[in-house]
Write an enzyme that holds these catalytic residues in place. Structure first.
Site, short mmCIF file in Angstrom:
data_model
loop_
_atom_site.label_atom_id
_atom_site.label_comp_id
_atom_site.label_asym_id
_atom_site.label_seq_id
_atom_site.Cartn_x
_atom_site.Cartn_y
_atom_site.Cartn_z
N TYR A 3 31.16 -10.96 13.88
CA TYR A 3 30.57 -10.51 15.15
C TYR A 3 30.08 -11.71 15.96
O TYR A 3 30.46 -11.89 17.12
CB TYR A 3 29.41 -9.53 14.87
CG TYR A 3 28.57 -9.29 16.09
CD1 TYR A 3 29.11 -8.65 17.21
CD2 TYR A 3 27.25 -9.74 16.16
CE1 TYR A 3 28.35 -8.46 18.35
CE2 TYR A 3 26.50 -9.55 17.30
CZ TYR A 3 27.04 -8.90 18.39
OH TYR A 3 26.30 -8.74 19.54
N THR B 256 24.96 -13.27 22.01
CA THR B 256 23.97 -12.84 21.01
C THR B 256 23.34 -14.02 20.30
O THR B 256 23.98 -15.07 20.11
CB THR B 256 24.67 -11.94 19.97
OG1 THR B 256 23.82 -11.78 18.84
CG2 THR B 256 25.97 -12.55 19.46
#
Ligand code: UDP
Length: 339
Positions: A150, A123
């Site tokens: 995350y 990501t």
């Protein structure tokens, strides 16, 4: 070619499964714990082509090991993960367990069983909060400094993959750092856009999903989180990429690794749109107006995130097809209608 897709019932995974079934002769096995993925999506995919489905949580190490010893996978494409940033701040261990620990186990099983290729969903959150975006966007060498669990859980998995590939010469990876993935299956029936699959999980927090819910009247109004950023109109700027273009890169990656070494690729269009521009586009393409309010910034939201996509275009020959923000919004809206 025998391919294992983890998280294949989920949003991005299902678009990759769709393309594998439509454009390759690979043997496809999907594992998913159906926590956010849906059975309905799997049924839709079955109408497109044949694949094997195993209802399995990657934390069940014994069962994962058994799956690898019983099958001889050539390639693993790994999507299964927890992906909600605020939740990762409240419950970091869920993210480190589900993302980093389970991914490490999956990589271990892959290596132990002679899997040669591993494609991993990372990501843009690994870049944290860039203070300045270079004119051409963030390239893969930009400093990685995740600001939430995350992003860190994904960065740690990247590191596990890199170290593993250094030590095991037969094992290669492609890491994709996704920018803002949006939209749904570009599928037409009688010239009408009718997505068969899309983002199904309720309570989504993503801008385009929320705007399409407003356009459909599923929500009365929405908020712009911050209009005082240092951007052209003061609202956050992101690089929105259509899920089918993103999915295609994964198919290319399988072929890429036959002749090339492991590598990391940013994937986006290299063009940013502000929150206001996205909302205006949604209103325009759906001919629906809805109420929008300004709210405070969301914690940890960077002003802008835009990719430099020259590397993936040059090295993989990836050519995006759905760069039109209107089409991204329209496909998300048409899908949302079906939910
Ligand atoms: N955003 C917004 N209102 C919403 C949802 C998102 O203003 O209801 C903004 C958010 O602050 C960010 C951009 O839209 O600037 C994209 O947010 P999203 O959650 O879609 O993706 P992120 O970039 O956070 O992964």
């Amino acid at each position: 070619m025998n391919v294992l897709i983890t998280g294949g019932a989920g949003y991005i995974g299902s678009h990759v499964v769709k393309q594998l079934l439509e454009t390759t002769a690979y043997k496809v096995t999907v594992v998913d714990n159906l926590s956010t993925g849906s059975r309905k999506t799997l049924d839709t995919l079955r109408a497109i082509g044949d694949f094997k489905f195993i209802d399995l949580d990657l934390k069940e190490f014994d069962k994962v090991a058994e799956l690898f010893t019983k099958s001889s996978f050539d390639t693993v494409i790994h999507f299964a993960a927890s992906i909600v940033v605020p939740e990762s701040v409240q419950n970091p261990l869920k993210y480190y367990m589900n993302n980093t620990v389970n991914t490490t186990n999956l990589i271990n099983c892959a290596v132990q069983n002679g899997v040669k290729k591993f494609i991993f969903s990372s990501t843009a959150a690994v870049y944290g909060e860039p203070q300045e975006i270079p004119v051409l966007g963030l390239d893969e060498k930009f400093a990685v400094e995740p600001i939430n669990p995350y992003g860190m859980s994904k960065l740690m998995s990247e590191r596990v993959l890199q170290d593993t590939a250094k030590a095991h010469k037969d094992f290669k990876y492609v890491i994709f750092r996704y920018f803002n993935v949006a939209g749904a299956d570009i599928h037409y029936e009688n010239d009408t856009l009718l997505p068969r699959i899309g983002q199904s999980f309720p309570n989504a927090t993503h801008l385009i999903k929320i705007a399409s819910e407003c356009a459909l009247g599923k929500r009365d109004k929405m908020a712009i989180f911050g209009d005082d950023f240092n951007t052209t109109d003061g609202t956050g700027v992101r690089d929105y990429i259509h899920v089918d273009d993103l999915a295609e890169a994964h198919i290319k990656a399988v072929k890429y690794l036959k002749e090339n070494d492991s590598d990391i690729f940013n994937i986006g269009y290299g063009k940013g749109y502000s929150v206001k521009e996205v909302i205006e586009t949604m209103k325009k393409v759906t001919s629906n107006d809805f109420q929008v309010e300004t709210a405070p910034r969301r914690a940890g939201d960077p002003a802008a995130l835009i990719s430099d996509n020259r590397k993936i275009k040059k090295k993989m020959g990836w050519i995006p097809r759905y760069e039109d923000l209107g089409l991204i919004c329209k496909s998300a809206y048409e899908w949302e209608k079906k939910l």
